[in-house]
Design a protein around this motif. Structure first.
Motif, PDB file in Angstrom:
ATOM      1  N   ASP A 248      17.579   0.485   6.763  1.00  0.00           N
ATOM      2  CA  ASP A 248      16.723   0.139   5.639  1.00  0.00           C
ATOM      3  C   ASP A 248      15.542  -0.634   6.203  1.00  0.00           C
TER       4      ASP A 248
ATOM      5  N   ALA B  63      13.148  -1.994   4.926  1.00  0.00           N
ATOM      6  CA  ALA B  63      12.742  -3.171   4.169  1.00  0.00           C
ATOM      7  C   ALA B  63      13.606  -4.384   4.476  1.00  0.00           C
TER       8      ALA B  63
ATOM      9  N   ASP C 195       9.741  -3.967  -1.707  1.00  0.00           N
ATOM     10  CA  ASP C 195      10.381  -3.044  -0.774  1.00  0.00           C
ATOM     11  C   ASP C 195       9.382  -2.056  -0.189  1.00  0.00           C
TER      12      ASP C 195
END
Length: 229
Positions: free
Chosen positions: A63, A65, A106
């Motif tokens: 991920d 983010a 995000d």
């Protein structure tokens, strides 16, 4: 164009352009490290790649983010290989319309912080390659004055920041022979006719990446920009 034995990292490789890029490099003999936010999507991509191609691939959750997730992915790659030949910074969440605060955060964190942190962590492996390339799939939204995309302003901001990072990185890594290549495609379709009057396709964007990476080492293609309909 062959990439036998090369080590290629592709973020956002579970679907769309990232999946296509991973498959194209694998078909040409590379081992591809495929990351996706959803590990199941990355594993499905690897199954498809290994079924269809002559190359090999491995799947990872990442991920972009989340800095801790980026660090884990980078370490996992380092545990599997002593060098990386190509890093393709493709993963980025597309944002459109009204958006909640967490989606805005995000979008910016993934495209900007995620790209920076992963690139910095993989630079030691890129420096051990005989032909290192960093490829950034930016967007025409990252071009000054562009307003044609319907993306959320946060996506525009993220892509401008990503482009700025790539620009200075290209200048600073040039003396080391590390090429930093940025593509600025407009909004494109995954499939469709590849004619002059048709929207840009993911296949054409992938072909541009393969072309840039395949150039001789004296050829530093810093940016690839696309004419829009």
């Amino acid at each position: 164009m062959r990439f036998e034995g090369m080590r290629v990292v592709v973020t956002g490789g579970g679907r769309g352009l990232g999946l296509r890029l991973a498959g194209e490099f694998a078909r040409r003999g590379a081992h591809v490290f495929v990351s996706a936010r959803d590990e199941a999507a990355a594993k499905e991509a690897v199954r498809a790649i290994e079924w269809e191609s002559a190359g090999t691939a491995s799947a990872y959750a990442c991920d972009l983010a989340r800095p801790a997730s980026v660090a884990e992915f980078a370490q996992a790659v380092a545990d599997q290989t002593e060098h990386v030949d190509v890093l393709i910074n493709n993963g980025a969440a597309y944002l459109q319309g009204p958006a909640a605060d967490d989606l805005v955060a995000d979008t910016v964190q993934g495209a900007v912080t995620g790209t920076i942190l992963l690139t910095e962590r993989l630079l030691p492996l890129l420096r051990r390659s005989a032909r290192p390339d960093v490829v950034n799939i930016v967007s025409s939204a990252g071009e000054p004055g562009n307003h044609r995309s319907t993306a959320h302003p946060a996506f525009y901001a993220a892509k401008h920041a990503q482009a700025g990072y790539a620009d200075i990185l290209s200048h600073r890594l040039r003396p080391e022979g590390i090429r930093v290549i940025s593509l600025f495609p407009p909004d494109f379709v995954q499939d469709g006719p590849r004619t002059a009057g048709s929207p840009l396709t993911a296949a054409s964007v992938a072909d541009c990446v393969l072309f840039a990476v395949g150039q001789p080492r004296d050829c530093f293609l810093r940016e690839l920009r696309f004419e829009q309909l």
